[in-house]
Design a protein around this motif. Structure first.
Motif, short mmCIF file in Angstrom:
data_model
loop_
_atom_site.label_atom_id
_atom_site.label_comp_id
_atom_site.label_asym_id
_atom_site.label_seq_id
_atom_site.Cartn_x
_atom_site.Cartn_y
_atom_site.Cartn_z
N MET A 141 -12.33 -14.44 10.39
CA MET A 141 -13.50 -15.02 9.72
C MET A 141 -13.12 -16.30 8.98
SD MET A 141 -15.28 -11.71 8.06
CE MET A 141 -16.06 -10.46 9.04
N TYR A 142 -11.99 -16.21 8.27
CA TYR A 142 -11.57 -17.37 7.49
C TYR A 142 -11.30 -18.57 8.39
CZ TYR A 142 -8.76 -20.38 4.57
OH TYR A 142 -8.27 -21.46 3.91
N GLN A 194 -9.52 -9.10 10.99
CA GLN A 194 -10.92 -9.50 10.86
C GLN A 194 -11.07 -10.59 9.79
OE1 GLN A 194 -13.83 -9.11 12.30
NE2 GLN A 194 -12.71 -8.16 13.95
N LEU A 195 -10.41 -10.37 8.65
CA LEU A 195 -10.53 -11.34 7.57
C LEU A 195 -10.00 -12.70 7.99
CD1 LEU A 195 -9.58 -9.43 4.32
CD2 LEU A 195 -11.75 -10.48 4.88
N VAL A 210 -8.32 -4.68 9.31
CA VAL A 210 -9.06 -5.42 8.27
C VAL A 210 -8.51 -6.83 8.13
CG1 VAL A 210 -9.54 -5.50 5.81
CG2 VAL A 210 -9.72 -3.36 7.03
N GLU A 231 -12.33 -19.10 11.42
CA GLU A 231 -13.54 -19.56 12.11
C GLU A 231 -14.36 -20.47 11.21
OE1 GLU A 231 -15.67 -16.28 13.64
OE2 GLU A 231 -16.72 -17.48 15.14
N LYS A 232 -14.38 -20.13 9.92
CA LYS A 232 -15.20 -20.93 9.01
C LYS A 232 -14.49 -22.23 8.62
CE LYS A 232 -18.38 -21.83 5.91
NZ LYS A 232 -19.74 -22.15 6.30
N ILE A 287 0.84 -1.20 0.00
CA ILE A 287 0.00 0.00 0.00
C ILE A 287 0.87 1.25 0.00
CG2 ILE A 287 -1.46 1.35 1.55
CD1 ILE A 287 -2.99 -1.26 2.04
N LEU A 317 -10.86 -26.13 14.39
CA LEU A 317 -9.97 -26.60 15.47
C LEU A 317 -8.88 -25.57 15.75
CD1 LEU A 317 -9.66 -30.34 14.55
CD2 LEU A 317 -10.92 -29.34 16.43
N ARG A 334 -10.32 -22.71 17.62
CA ARG A 334 -10.50 -22.93 19.05
C ARG A 334 -9.22 -22.56 19.81
NH1 ARG A 334 -12.76 -28.45 19.86
NH2 ARG A 334 -14.68 -27.52 19.15
N ILE A 355 -1.91 5.75 10.30
CA ILE A 355 -3.35 5.49 10.34
C ILE A 355 -3.73 4.42 9.33
CG2 ILE A 355 -5.61 6.52 9.97
CD1 ILE A 355 -4.45 9.13 10.92
N PHE A 356 -3.14 4.54 8.14
CA PHE A 356 -3.43 3.56 7.11
C PHE A 356 -3.06 2.15 7.53
CE2 PHE A 356 -4.97 3.70 2.89
CZ PHE A 356 -5.26 5.03 2.67
N PHE A 367 -5.33 0.67 9.96
CA PHE A 367 -6.53 0.25 9.25
C PHE A 367 -6.32 -1.10 8.57
CE2 PHE A 367 -10.18 0.72 6.61
CZ PHE A 367 -11.01 1.52 7.38
N VAL A 368 -5.20 -1.22 7.88
CA VAL A 368 -4.89 -2.47 7.18
C VAL A 368 -4.85 -3.63 8.16
CG1 VAL A 368 -3.08 -3.69 5.94
CG2 VAL A 368 -3.67 -1.39 5.29
#
Lengths: 320, 191
Positions: free
Chosen positions: B90-91, B86-87, B83, B93-94, B59, B98, B101, B75-76, B79-80
């Motif tokens: 999510m990945y 979080q990604l 994000v 967790e799905k 970036i 295991l 956990r 700040i950027f 932010f990165v």
């Protein structure tokens, strides 16, 4: 163009724009990901499963702790878990907000002694039946090799005892010492994550094995359809048949067969005569007639064998 | 090839993020009580740190430098990192329940881990190339994991040890950290 120049020159504007567009982009990315990687909210089933002891013993009548948790979630009784004992029942009752019943002894008795399976290794024949029965993959071994139980992973569920064809598995109580020390009941129930993970792994492994087996089978079918393979096997078979034929037609083999046939015919005649002697008293009986006939036919066969004429033998048999 | 080895080793030992640069002390003290937790934190930090450092580098190279707004990078980068965390959460967790956990609880905490931001910024100030960025951030996260895990093993023994009363608790932890830091100073002569 003017606007572009302003953006480039006054870095504040460009920073603002970049930041805002970056925010929008990442917001879209995250919302897309939250849809794509959506996970079902941890349900009551998971929480109930968390309270069960994860021995996967199936004494409740369900094949493992998770299925029993599902059954409890739709209203099954909570007092069917002997390994968990009263403590598990109390925990389940407090979670489901009901008064705790006592353990239903129809499903087994709870004991405070923790047991693990132990294979008497001298007697093990390596049939792998206990390995297939183990819900947490705690038995190690291969076909025709000695098996052994990984003591640390064994949940003491008894499921390996029944399948063992030579009854070489014992349940032994675990004595408490420094290595392998575990806290008593409530703590050990909380620390059952490992058994649950291993149960999940075991199910995944079996699925994978099934899949790979079907792949192998399909490959084998495909290869057997292959003409090359079949033609080579056919050729081999033909050669083997030729060799057998060649052996048959040698004079030595003929002689040996002739001797064998004579011996067999003599033997038959002998037994028939013996029977006839035993039945001598009852002259007009059906049995006696049959015995006489069999003696006759045995004699003819012996004569035929001695003359070693195949066609004559067949003819005689036909007449009889 | 030798340069890369130098970068890796210096990132792991000589410029150790915790004990030499003193960045990322919060997870170092906060999550080194138990070795299992330390391993989880180390693993999740390794993943996040490496990925976020590379993305931050890209970036900076493609967006911030052409537009002449490098002063915006802190700040950027925060932010990165947010994000990415979080990604990854999510990945994981799905697709890896295991793994989730074991490290899932600690992934959001990494957002506030100063080491992650620190490494992203260091890569810019030290003018690394892309490969160097990868090596440096990976080495830093390996050094972080090494120190965190070994220190948690040490702390498990300290809890059993007979510590003088005034030093019980976080004071003995910090004293031990200081002594370990002194020991790591010895690596400075390595390169």
């Amino acid at each position: 163009m003017e606007i572009y120049d302003i953006i480039i020159q006054k870095s504040f504007y460009s920073a603002l724009m970049v930041f805002v567009s970056f925010c929008i982009f990442s917001g879209m990315l995250l919302s897309y990901a939250s849809i794509k990687f959506k996970v079902e909210i941890i349900s009551a089933v998971e929480k109930i499963d968390g309270l069960l002891p994860q021995t996967q013993c199936g004494q409740c009548g369900y094949p493992g702790c998770r299925p029993y948790a599902e059954a409890i979630a739709v209203g099954d009784a909570i007092n069917k878990c002997p390994p968990g004992g009263q403590i598990t029942i109390n925990a389940l009752a407090s979670f489901l907000d009901m008064s705790p019943p006592s353990l239903d002894n129809q499903y087994g008795f709870s004991t405070d002694i923790k047991t693990v399976a132990l294979i008497r290794e001298d007697e093990c024949i390596g049939c792998t039946k206990c390995i297939q029965a183990c819900p947490v993959d705690a038995i190690l071994g291969a076909a025709k090799q000695m098996h052994t139980v990984i003591k640390k992973e064994c949940t003491g569920c008894d499921l390996c005892i029944d399948p063992c064809p030579v009854d070489c598995i014992d349940m032994v109580s675990v004595e408490k010492n420094l290595s392998g020390y575990k806290w008593d009941q409530p703590q050990s129930i909380i620390n059952s994550d490992r058994a649950r993970d291993r149960f999940v792994y075991q199910i995944e492994r079996k699925d994978k094995e099934l899949a790979s087996k079907s792949v192998i089978r399909n490959r084998r079918l495909a290869s057997s359809k292959n003409d090359k393979m079949t033609s080579t096997t056919n050729n081999l078979l033909k050669e083997a048949m030729k060799q057998i034929e060649a052996k048959k037609s040698t004079p030595e083999a003929d002689h040996a067969r002739f001797l064998r046939r004579v011996a067999r015919a003599k033997d038959q005649l002998h037994t028939a005569e013996k029977k006839l002697k035993e039945l001598k008293v009852l002259t007009n009986d059906d049995k006696y007639k049959r015995a006489v006939a069999s003696v006759e036919s045995a004699r003819i066969r012996l004569a035929a064998a001695q003359s070693s004429d195949l066609s004559k033998l067949k003819l005689n048999e036909h007449i009889i | 090839m030798q340069e890369f080895a130098v970068i890796l080793i210096s990132a792991i030992f000589v410029n150790n993020i915790i004990l030499v640069q003193c960045i990322g002390l919060c997870p170092f003290v906060g999550s080194s009580n138990k070795i299992e937790i330390a391993i989880s934190v180390a693993g999740s930090t390794t993943i996040v740190l490496t990925i976020s450092a590379i993305l931050s580098f890209l970036i900076d190279r493609w967006i911030l430098t052409p537009l002449n707004i490098e002063y915006f990078k802190a700040i950027f980068f925060i932010f990165v990192i947010v994000v990415i965390v979080q990604l990854i959460k999510m990945y994981v967790e799905k697709n890896k329940p295991l793994l989730h956990r074991s490290i899932g609880t600690f992934l959001p905490l990494i957002t506030t881990n100063s080491a992650v931001l620190g490494v992203a910024l260091q890569n810019i100030t030290e003018e690394h190339t892309l490969l160097e960025t990868f090596l440096y951030s990976f080495g830093i996260s390996i050094g972080f994991s090494l120190v965190l895990i070994s220190f948690s093993a040490m702390r498990e023994r300290i809890t059993c040890a007979d510590v003088p009363k005034p030093f019980i608790g976080s004071s003995i932890t910090l004293i031990t950290a200081g002594l370990t830091s002194l020991a790591f100073m010895g690596f400075i002569g390595l390169i």
